[in-house]
Scaffold this active site. Structure first.
Site, PDB file in Angstrom:
ATOM      1  N   GLY A 159      49.333  38.304  32.694  1.00 41.56           N
ATOM      2  CA  GLY A 159      49.445  36.654  32.948  1.00 41.56           C
ATOM      3  C   GLY A 159      50.007  36.229  32.073  1.00 41.56           C
TER       4      GLY A 159
ATOM      5  N   CYS B 293      37.284  39.684  39.637  1.00 36.05           N
ATOM      6  CA  CYS B 293      37.560  38.749  38.582  1.00 36.05           C
ATOM      7  C   CYS B 293      36.262  38.453  38.374  1.00 36.05           C
ATOM      8  CB  CYS B 293      38.891  37.795  38.868  1.00 36.05           C
ATOM      9  SG  CYS B 293      37.973  36.645  39.687  1.00 36.05           S
TER      10      CYS B 293
ATOM     11  N   LYS C 184      55.092  36.541  47.097  1.00 35.55           N
ATOM     12  CA  LYS C 184      54.765  37.866  46.474  1.00 35.55           C
ATOM     13  C   LYS C 184      53.780  38.811  46.964  1.00 35.55           C
ATOM     14  CE  LYS C 184      54.407  41.068  43.575  1.00 35.55           C
ATOM     15  NZ  LYS C 184      54.179  42.190  43.456  1.00 35.55           N
TER      16      LYS C 184
ATOM     17  N   GLU D  33      45.093  32.999  37.358  1.00 32.08           N
ATOM     18  CA  GLU D  33      44.344  33.215  37.413  1.00 32.08           C
ATOM     19  C   GLU D  33      43.742  34.830  37.128  1.00 32.08           C
ATOM     20  OE1 GLU D  33      41.064  34.272  38.691  1.00 32.08           O
ATOM     21  OE2 GLU D  33      41.196  34.026  40.772  1.00 32.08           O
TER      22      GLU D  33
ATOM     23  N   GLY E 222      46.042  37.767  39.545  1.00 29.85           N
ATOM     24  CA  GLY E 222      45.868  39.529  38.378  1.00 29.85           C
ATOM     25  C   GLY E 222      45.535  39.633  36.859  1.00 29.85           C
ATOM     26  N   SER E 223      46.438  40.769  36.969  1.00 27.83           N
ATOM     27  CA  SER E 223      45.717  40.849  35.101  1.00 27.83           C
ATOM     28  C   SER E 223      46.251  39.759  34.542  1.00 27.83           C
ATOM     29  CB  SER E 223      46.448  42.617  34.567  1.00 27.83           C
ATOM     30  OG  SER E 223      47.494  41.924  35.105  1.00 27.83           O
ATOM     31  N   THR E 224      45.562  40.101  32.897  1.00 24.68           N
ATOM     32  CA  THR E 224      45.628  39.041  31.619  1.00 24.68           C
ATOM     33  C   THR E 224      46.972  39.705  30.820  1.00 24.68           C
ATOM     34  OG1 THR E 224      43.732  38.159  31.595  1.00 24.68           O
ATOM     35  CG2 THR E 224      44.945  37.761  29.831  1.00 24.68           C
ATOM     36  N   GLU E 225      46.778  41.039  31.345  1.00 23.55           N
ATOM     37  CA  GLU E 225      48.488  41.271  30.679  1.00 23.55           C
ATOM     38  C   GLU E 225      49.538  40.884  31.254  1.00 23.55           C
ATOM     39  OE1 GLU E 225      48.449  45.368  31.720  1.00 23.55           O
ATOM     40  OE2 GLU E 225      50.285  45.343  30.346  1.00 23.55           O
TER      41      GLU E 225
ATOM     42  N   GLU F  77      37.575  44.291  31.151  1.00 22.37           N
ATOM     43  CA  GLU F  77      38.149  44.377  32.567  1.00 22.37           C
ATOM     44  C   GLU F  77      38.111  45.678  33.040  1.00 22.37           C
ATOM     45  OE1 GLU F  77      40.702  42.469  34.871  1.00 22.37           O
ATOM     46  OE2 GLU F  77      38.932  40.865  35.877  1.00 22.37           O
TER      47      GLU F  77
HETATM   48  P1  NAI Z   1      48.995  43.101  37.982  1.00 18.31           P
HETATM   49  O1  NAI Z   1      48.357  42.155  37.544  1.00 18.31           O
HETATM   50  O2  NAI Z   1      49.597  44.532  37.428  1.00 18.31           O
HETATM   51  O3  NAI Z   1      49.355  42.204  39.835  1.00 18.31           O
HETATM   52  C1  NAI Z   1      49.098  41.271  40.084  1.00 18.31           C
HETATM   53  C2  NAI Z   1      50.069  41.066  40.873  1.00 18.31           C
HETATM   54  O4  NAI Z   1      51.177  40.820  39.511  1.00 18.31           O
HETATM   55  C3  NAI Z   1      50.683  42.293  42.186  1.00 18.31           C
HETATM   56  O5  NAI Z   1      51.701  41.042  42.984  1.00 18.31           O
HETATM   57  C4  NAI Z   1      51.874  42.566  40.869  1.00 18.31           C
HETATM   58  O6  NAI Z   1      52.874  42.593  41.790  1.00 18.31           O
HETATM   59  C5  NAI Z   1      52.098  41.422  39.708  1.00 18.31           C
HETATM   60  N1  NAI Z   1      52.935  42.039  38.843  1.00 18.31           N
HETATM   61  C6  NAI Z   1      52.913  43.003  37.968  1.00 18.31           C
HETATM   62  N2  NAI Z   1      53.958  42.975  37.276  1.00 18.31           N
HETATM   63  C7  NAI Z   1      54.325  42.061  36.960  1.00 18.31           C
HETATM   64  C8  NAI Z   1      55.491  40.591  36.260  1.00 18.31           C
HETATM   65  N3  NAI Z   1      56.595  41.724  35.401  1.00 18.31           N
HETATM   66  N4  NAI Z   1      56.337  40.212  36.708  1.00 18.31           N
HETATM   67  C9  NAI Z   1      55.585  39.511  38.073  1.00 18.31           C
HETATM   68  N5  NAI Z   1      54.366  39.632  38.571  1.00 18.31           N
HETATM   69  C10 NAI Z   1      53.466  41.769  38.665  1.00 18.31           C
HETATM   70  O7  NAI Z   1      47.012  44.322  38.437  1.00 18.31           O
HETATM   71  P2  NAI Z   1      47.035  45.591  38.660  1.00 18.31           P
HETATM   72  O8  NAI Z   1      48.558  46.081  37.678  1.00 18.31           O
HETATM   73  O9  NAI Z   1      47.390  45.731  40.215  1.00 18.31           O
HETATM   74  O10 NAI Z   1      45.674  45.705  37.903  1.00 18.31           O
HETATM   75  C11 NAI Z   1      45.797  46.021  36.487  1.00 18.31           C
HETATM   76  C12 NAI Z   1      43.802  45.674  36.244  1.00 18.31           C
HETATM   77  O11 NAI Z   1      44.279  44.012  36.567  1.00 18.31           O
HETATM   78  C13 NAI Z   1      43.298  45.439  37.039  1.00 18.31           C
HETATM   79  O12 NAI Z   1      42.560  46.357  36.698  1.00 18.31           O
HETATM   80  C14 NAI Z   1      42.560  44.547  36.647  1.00 18.31           C
HETATM   81  O13 NAI Z   1      41.720  44.227  35.760  1.00 18.31           O
HETATM   82  C15 NAI Z   1      43.439  42.741  36.601  1.00 18.31           C
HETATM   83  N6  NAI Z   1      43.874  42.611  37.925  1.00 18.31           N
HETATM   84  C16 NAI Z   1      42.794  41.205  37.764  1.00 18.31           C
HETATM   85  C17 NAI Z   1      42.956  40.830  39.366  1.00 18.31           C
HETATM   86  C18 NAI Z   1      41.809  39.230  39.073  1.00 18.31           C
HETATM   87  O14 NAI Z   1      41.170  38.927  40.552  1.00 18.31           O
HETATM   88  N7  NAI Z   1      41.876  38.451  38.298  1.00 18.31           N
HETATM   89  C19 NAI Z   1      43.536  41.170  40.256  1.00 18.31           C
HETATM   90  C20 NAI Z   1      43.935  42.416  40.021  1.00 18.31           C
HETATM   91  C21 NAI Z   1      44.258  43.104  39.037  1.00 18.31           C
END
Ligand code: NAI
Ligand code: MG
Length: 496
Positions: free
Chosen positions: A249, A300, A191, A266, A244-247, A399
């Site tokens: 995660g 990240c 996804k 990660e 993605g985000s820690t939240e 972050e």
């Molecule tokens: P996010 O963590 O919401 O999105 C990352 C992935 O998770 C996307 O594919 C999204 O569709 C999916 N996702 C979102 N909510 C989900 C859920 N409840 N269950 C399963 N999958 C879900 O990140 P977002 O909102 O795009 O960015 C927010 C913050 O997250 C950024 O400002 C940054 O601080 C952090 N982030 C960190 C990343 C990294 O490389 N570690 C990458 C992207 C964001």
């Protein structure tokens, strides 16, 4: 003055001209609900592609397809066959490299020069590297103390894996997750992020062309809240690998609790970039600017906290600020662009909120902080440097995920170590010094999964990547990365 923009190659034009469906069981199909969503160009805010929007039923169909493919024999396919397909896929991506660079630049806003130099070659490198592990994931013979018993272990693929990836390195993260999962014999549902679904779908076409059996790779774009959550909570998924985000995660962990699926994460980071007084400040200024501003700071591992010894703080801040204000900001597809727009209005607003919070808490902007001149549309932000930052400020703790550097100073090594480790994260850290004894001693004291000494952003598919503390669970890449997609079976034989 005319601006040179990379013209879209024919395959990209053709790809963008049609609404993009899902890949499920080797077929391209639209969402059951008929729903679609739009991909926006972050440089203009304009729609440039339409993609099927995954719902729960689509995720169910994709998981069923992956399960059938797993049971049909992908898991038992000889490692050499999996290796052959992974190498074939790497060759195909290489042959179509410019398409991936263009799609990711358009979708995420990143400079096409970066996509060409980093994202696409890294994706290819992961498929090549993990093709090697397909024939090398072995068990052990254990010298047990029970007389007359043979005990050995085998590594088996974990099963059906859900791969959930973010938008900052779209094709690269697809590869970083697909390659180890496939080499281990897993089947997957990928996804991609809703902001950047296109390169994953183009990759799906090449996966089919390479000859992977139907259903081994299924690709379903959709929102995190619906498609992502359905995958994370699905009772027939054996593992989730998430970046993605820690939240989110934390949400994945909660969703995985139902069937206790395995989880690797990660997550975010707040990397300290440490400068000792003996470091070569010219070299450090270049590297520090690059560490935070590459990919618009949307990484990240961005070097967000510059921790400089107080004796050279003034000089280094001025040098970094000079470099920051000289960065050419523009649309990703423009050939001279060094930094693109942020990925979305949401991300621009989020980063803007951090700028306000930094000012409100008493930090000072040395350079940047606004919209770059001449870029009236799109999600652009100037490279920004904050000084007078205290470790307790929100901008030093959370972050930001944008082109915002926070500079802090330190006076002795214990003060430095305390400040360096003073966040909930633990992904990466950098150390600049010519005193290698001190560098190794500091590396040992960093709570970080990766420590870079006199470098930043050094990566290799063979080197483990992952976080201490709230930066994640597990290690991607390297042998550990492949092993994350396996279960270990211990077999006992009574030889008496
Ligand atoms: P996010 O963590 O919401 O999105 C990352 C992935 O998770 C996307 O594919 C999204 O569709 C999916 N996702 C979102 N909510 C989900 C859920 N409840 N269950 C399963 N999958 C879900 O990140 P977002 O909102 O795009 O960015 C927010 C913050 O997250 C950024 O400002 C940054 O601080 C952090 N982030 C960190 C990343 C990294 O490389 N570690 C990458 C992207 C964001
Ligand atoms: Mg989110």
């Amino acid at each position: 003055m005319s601006i040179e923009v990379s013209p879209l190659v024919d395959n990209v034009k053709a790809f963008l001209a049609q609404p993009r469906p899902f890949l499920i069981d080797g077929k391209w199909i639209a969402a059951r609900s008929g729903a679609t969503f739009e991909s926006l160009d972050p440089a203009t805010g304009e729609v440039f592609a339409t993609v099927s929007d995954g719902g729960e039923k689509d995720i169910d169909a994709a998981v069923e397809s992956a399960r059938r493919a797993f049971d049909r024999g992908w898991a038992q396919a000889p490692g050499a066959e999996r290796a052959r397909l992974l190498n074939r896929l790497a060759d195909l991506i290489e042959a179509h490299a410019e398409e991936f660079a263009q799609l990711d630049s358009l979708d995420s806003g990143k400079p096409i020069s970066l996509a060409r130099l980093a994202d696409v070659p890294t994706a290819i490198g992961h498929f090549r590297y993990f093709s090697g592990w397909a024939t090398k994931l072995s068990g052990e013979t254990i010298p047990v103390s029970v007389p007359g018993f043979l005990n050995y272990t085998v590594r088996e693929p974990i099963g059906v894996v859900g791969l959930i990836i973010p938008w900052n390195f779209p094709v690269m993260f697809a590869a970083v997750k697909l390659a180890p999962a496939l080499c281990a014999g897993c089947t997957v549902v990928l996804k991609p992020a809703e902001q950047t679904p296109l390169s994953a779908l183009r990759l799906g076409e090449l996966i089919q062309e390479a000859g992977f059996p139907d259903g081994v790779v299924n690709i379903v774009p959709g929102s995190g809240e619906i498609a992502g959550a359905a995958l994370a909570s699905h009772p027939d998924v054996d593992k989730i690998a998430f970046t993605g985000s820690t939240e989110v995660g934390r949400k994945i962990i909660a969703a995985a609790a139902g069937n206790l699926k395995k989880v690797s994460l990660e997550l975010g980071g707040k990397a300290p970039n440490i400068v000792l007084p003996d470091a070569d400040l010219d070299v450090v200024a270049d590297a520090a600017a690059d560490a935070i501003f590459f990919n618009q700071g949307e990484a990240c591992c961005a070097g967000t906290r510059l921790l400089v010894h107080e004796s050279c703080r003034r000089e280094l801040v001025d040098e970094v600020a000079k470099r920051a204000s000289a960065i050419k900001v523009g649309p990703g597809l423009q050939s001279d662009t060094q930094m693109g727009p942020l990925v979305s209005q949401e991300q621009l607003d989020r980063v803007g909120g951090y700028l306000e919070s930094g000012l409100a808490q008493g930090a000072r902007i040395v350079t940047g902080g606004g919209r770059p001149a001449g870029l009236e549309r799109g999600y652009f932000l100037e490279p920004t440097v904050f000084e007078d930052v205290e470790a307790s400020m929100t901008i030093a703790q959370e972050e930001i995920f944008g082109p915002v550097l926070t500079v802090m100073s330190w006076h002795d090594i214990d003060d430095l170590v305390q400040k360096a480790n003073d966040t909930v994260y633990g992904l990466a850290a950098g150390i600049w010094t010519n005193d290698l004894k001190q560098a190794h001693a500091l590396a040992a004291r960093m709570k970080a999964g990766t420590v870079w000494i006199n470098c930043w952003n050094a990566f290799d598919p063979g080197s483990p990547w992952g976080g201490y503390r709230q930066s994640g669970w597990g290690r991607e890449t390297g042998r550990l990365g492949a092993e994350q997609y396996t279960e270990v079976k211990s077999v006992w034989v009574n030889m008496n």
